[in-house]
Design a protein around this motif. Structure first.
Motif, PDB file in Angstrom:
ATOM      1  N   ALA A 114      -4.444 -88.114 -41.922  1.00  0.00           N
ATOM      2  CA  ALA A 114      -4.487 -88.958 -43.113  1.00  0.00           C
ATOM      3  C   ALA A 114      -5.307 -88.325 -44.227  1.00  0.00           C
ATOM      4  N   LEU A 115      -6.438 -87.719 -43.866  1.00  0.00           N
ATOM      5  CA  LEU A 115      -7.290 -87.109 -44.870  1.00  0.00           C
ATOM      6  C   LEU A 115      -6.625 -85.890 -45.500  1.00  0.00           C
ATOM      7  N   HIS A 116      -5.841 -85.159 -44.704  1.00  0.00           N
ATOM      8  CA  HIS A 116      -5.131 -84.006 -45.241  1.00  0.00           C
ATOM      9  C   HIS A 116      -4.146 -84.438 -46.328  1.00  0.00           C
ATOM     10  N   VAL A 120      -7.498 -83.603 -52.437  1.00  0.00           N
ATOM     11  CA  VAL A 120      -7.177 -83.354 -53.843  1.00  0.00           C
ATOM     12  C   VAL A 120      -7.497 -81.913 -54.275  1.00  0.00           C
ATOM     13  N   THR A 121      -8.225 -81.207 -53.432  1.00  0.00           N
ATOM     14  CA  THR A 121      -8.581 -79.825 -53.807  1.00  0.00           C
ATOM     15  C   THR A 121      -8.298 -78.883 -52.627  1.00  0.00           C
ATOM     16  N   ASP A 122      -8.124 -77.610 -52.944  1.00  0.00           N
ATOM     17  CA  ASP A 122      -7.920 -76.618 -51.885  1.00  0.00           C
ATOM     18  C   ASP A 122      -9.177 -76.470 -51.034  1.00  0.00           C
ATOM     19  N   LEU A 123     -10.367 -76.562 -51.675  1.00  0.00           N
ATOM     20  CA  LEU A 123     -11.619 -76.459 -50.927  1.00  0.00           C
ATOM     21  C   LEU A 123     -11.723 -77.576 -49.890  1.00  0.00           C
ATOM     22  N   GLN A 124     -11.316 -78.778 -50.300  1.00  0.00           N
ATOM     23  CA  GLN A 124     -11.379 -79.899 -49.351  1.00  0.00           C
ATOM     24  C   GLN A 124     -10.439 -79.673 -48.174  1.00  0.00           C
ATOM     25  N   ARG A 125      -9.245 -79.161 -48.457  1.00  0.00           N
ATOM     26  CA  ARG A 125      -8.306 -78.902 -47.360  1.00  0.00           C
ATOM     27  C   ARG A 125      -8.820 -77.763 -46.467  1.00  0.00           C
ATOM     28  N   THR A 126      -9.468 -76.762 -47.097  1.00  0.00           N
ATOM     29  CA  THR A 126     -10.030 -75.642 -46.298  1.00  0.00           C
ATOM     30  C   THR A 126     -11.148 -76.146 -45.393  1.00  0.00           C
ATOM     31  N   ASN A 127     -12.057 -76.926 -45.931  1.00  0.00           N
ATOM     32  CA  ASN A 127     -13.152 -77.484 -45.121  1.00  0.00           C
ATOM     33  C   ASN A 127     -12.607 -78.363 -43.993  1.00  0.00           C
ATOM     34  N   LEU A 128     -11.575 -79.126 -44.299  1.00  0.00           N
ATOM     35  CA  LEU A 128     -10.992 -79.982 -43.264  1.00  0.00           C
ATOM     36  C   LEU A 128     -10.404 -79.135 -42.143  1.00  0.00           C
ATOM     37  N   SER A 178     -20.625 -83.077 -43.810  1.00  0.00           N
ATOM     38  CA  SER A 178     -21.668 -83.567 -44.719  1.00  0.00           C
ATOM     39  C   SER A 178     -21.435 -83.033 -46.132  1.00  0.00           C
ATOM     40  N   VAL A 179     -21.071 -81.737 -46.195  1.00  0.00           N
ATOM     41  CA  VAL A 179     -20.757 -81.159 -47.510  1.00  0.00           C
ATOM     42  C   VAL A 179     -19.546 -81.868 -48.132  1.00  0.00           C
ATOM     43  N   MET A 180     -18.548 -82.142 -47.297  1.00  0.00           N
ATOM     44  CA  MET A 180     -17.336 -82.817 -47.804  1.00  0.00           C
ATOM     45  C   MET A 180     -17.690 -84.217 -48.333  1.00  0.00           C
ATOM     46  N   ARG A 181     -18.581 -84.926 -47.616  1.00  0.00           N
ATOM     47  CA  ARG A 181     -18.969 -86.260 -48.087  1.00  0.00           C
ATOM     48  C   ARG A 181     -19.729 -86.172 -49.408  1.00  0.00           C
ATOM     49  N   THR A 182     -20.580 -85.132 -49.513  1.00  0.00           N
ATOM     50  CA  THR A 182     -21.319 -84.971 -50.764  1.00  0.00           C
ATOM     51  C   THR A 182     -20.372 -84.719 -51.937  1.00  0.00           C
ATOM     52  N   ASN A 183     -19.404 -83.834 -51.689  1.00  0.00           N
ATOM     53  CA  ASN A 183     -18.420 -83.555 -52.752  1.00  0.00           C
ATOM     54  C   ASN A 183     -17.612 -84.808 -53.099  1.00  0.00           C
TER      55      ASN A 183
END
Length: 540
Positions: A114-116, A120-128, A178-183
């Motif tokens: 669901a999160l994938h 909204v960003t490539d960085l978020q998908r990479t971190n996931l 944690s980084v993803m939540r901060t972003n």
């Protein structure tokens, strides 16, 4: 009474162009001043619409950010559930701890999927993807080996746990989340701030634009209404003067074309009203004279009918008496034709006597006093059936009554109505079946007024709908004298009596289906009227 018009109506068209020249139309006069305020309002509406759409976009970003934040928290929660389930099994060896581990694994995969989709960003998908990879490595390199070792021995599983490999992988995954939540928190805060800023801008534009538009509208409305009110007051003053009879009065010049035309029509009307008023006075005087003459003629006609009917009875009794003497003394002594003539004379005398009595009854009903008293309609029906006992016996009829009240009415007129209706029900019976007559009453409410409705229902020959009103006329018969005797005035007397009582009389009937006559009387309240008497029957 009124002064003559100073200008004939046919002069108005010649003066109309002069009075209307250069005048704007009422529509133009009313709408032009409102153009600026309405344009401003339209601009405010466009700005508000754009702001609302922009705010909707910001709110959608806020909603997506909140959803992603919830999914990140759910990932962290499921990761802890999986870790606790695996550790619980390693420590206790109880297979029940593996159920939360497997459920957490399934929930973790669903949250990642669901999160994938919402990323909204490539960085978020990479971190996931990194988090998913670390958790998968933890399962393959730590969790599953520890679970398999625990099935053999606790010491072997504890040795693997002490190596700390699984803990390092999970800590790395938690750090990334944690980084993803901060972003995500930053994106949520930015979307919320943008939404609030948009709302503030829309609010400022709306309030400012509306206030400015309202001020312009009030100013414009004041100027327009002041002009229109002044013009209408002038027209009203002129119309008042004309209504008071000052037909020489002329309307002032109006600033609007339609009002100027209206003023012209008032001028034309003033002259016409004077002529029509005179004609109306003459017509009213003629109508009053005609009504007076008609009322006098009606009184004289009713008096003549009463006197004539009354005075005709004496010579008619003499004719009837002598005819009966001739019949008794010379019956059989003369030829057959003479006996037939005597019989015809006797029959005609009897019919004439009945007709005169009906005319007298009609006249009495028309001039009956309006005095009222409590009338027990159930007792009245019993008296009527007793009077009609011979007719009931000869017809082998059954007369029933129920629910009849005690009312405040005129007993003589009530007897006329009910006796005529019951008598007609017995007279016009169907020869193929026993006659049944039912008298009942019910209290209803019609047009905001309480009333008693009496019903006289029979199973007789019935009446076609096209004759339902005709039968209430004087001397109206639907059958020959050889079929049913009578003068044809009985129902006219009945309806006249009903009207004298302040009521209405009508019927429902079909040929062969019997008839139901309805008598509706207004309820007159009076204290301590008795309750209706129980039902009663009169049999043959």
């Amino acid at each position: 009474m009124a002064a003559p018009a100073s200008r004939p109506p046919d002069l108005a068209p010649a003066t109309a162009p002069r009075r209307r020249a250069g005048r704007p139309s009422l529509r133009s006069f009313l709408l032009r001043p409102f153009l600026l305020p309405f344009t401003l309002l339209l601009g405010v509406g466009v700005a508000v619409t754009v702001g609302v759409h922009r705010n909707e976009d910001q709110l959608r970003l806020v909603s997506d950010a909140q959803t992603r934040m919830l999914l990140l928290n759910d990932l962290n929660t499921q990761l802890s559930v999986m870790e606790n389930g695996e550790r619980g099994y390693v420590i206790t060896g109880d297979p029940d701890f593996l159920a939360p581990y497997r459920e957490g694994d399934a929930a973790f995969r669903a949250a990642v999927f669901a999160l994938h989709d919402l990323s909204v960003t490539d960085l978020q998908r990479t971190n996931l993807a990194r988090v998913q990879s670390l958790v998968l490595r933890w399962q393959e390199d730590a969790a599953r080996p520890e679970i398999a070792a625990r099935s053999d021995s606790l010491a072997q599983a504890a040795k693997l746990v002490q190596q700390g490999k699984g803990r390092d992988l999970l800590n790395d995954a938690r750090d990334i989340m944690s980084v993803m939540r901060t972003n995500e928190s930053g994106r949520l805060s930015a979307a919320t701030t943008a939404s609030q800023s948009t709302l503030a801008t829309v609010r400022t534009l709306t309030v400012g634009g509306l206030l400015l538009s309202l001020a312009l509208l009030l100013l414009t409305a004041y100027r327009v209404t002041r002009t229109v009110t002044h013009s209408l007051n002038d027209l009203n003053a002129g119309a008042t003067d004309i209504a008071a009879g000052q037909y020489q009065r002329r309307m002032p010049v109006m600033p609007v074309r339609e009002l100027a035309q209206l003023g012209e029509q008032f001028d034309i009307m003033a002259a016409a009203v004077q002529e029509r008023e005179q004609a109306l006075r003459e017509s009213a005087e003629a109508l009053r004279a005609s009504n007076t003459h008609l009322e006098r003629s009606n009184r004289e006609l009713e008096q003549f009918a009463y006197v004539a009917s009354h005075d005709l009875q004496e010579p008619l009794r003499t004719i009837g008496s002598y005819t009966e003497l001739l019949a008794r003394r010379y019956q059989g002594q003369l030829d057959e034709r003479a006996d037939q003539y005597i019989a015809f004379t006797t029959s005609a005398t009897q019919r004439m006597k009945t007709l005169i009595q009906d005319l007298l009854a009609y006249s009495r009903v028309r001039n009956a006093p309006r005095a009222t008293q409590p009338v027990d309609t159930a007792a009245l029906v019993r008296d009527i059936t007793a009077d009609l006992e011979q007719q009931i016996l000869s017809a082998q009829a059954q007369v029933t009554a129920h629910g009849l009240p005690v009312i405040l009415s005129n007993p003589e007129l009530m007897r006329h109505v009910l006796q005529n209706l019951i008598g007609n029900a017995l007279k016009f019976r169907d020869p193929t079946r026993p006659a049944l007559v039912q008298v009942s009453a019910e209290r209803t409410r019609h047009a905001g007024q309480d009333r008693w409705v009496f019903h006289v229902q029979d199973n007789g020959i019935g009446i076609a709908p096209e004759y339902h009103e005709r039968i209430f006329g004087v001397f109206q018969r639907l059958h020959g004298m050889d079929e049913y005797p009578g003068s044809g005035i009985g129902l006219a007397v009945t309806r006249s009596a009903a009207e004298q009582l302040g009521g209405q009389l009508w019927l429902d009937s079909e040929p062969g289906q019997g008839s139901t006559f309805h008598l509706a009387l207004p309820v007159v309240t009076t204290p301590d009227l008795p309750e209706p008497t129980p039902p009663q029957e009169k049999h043959a």
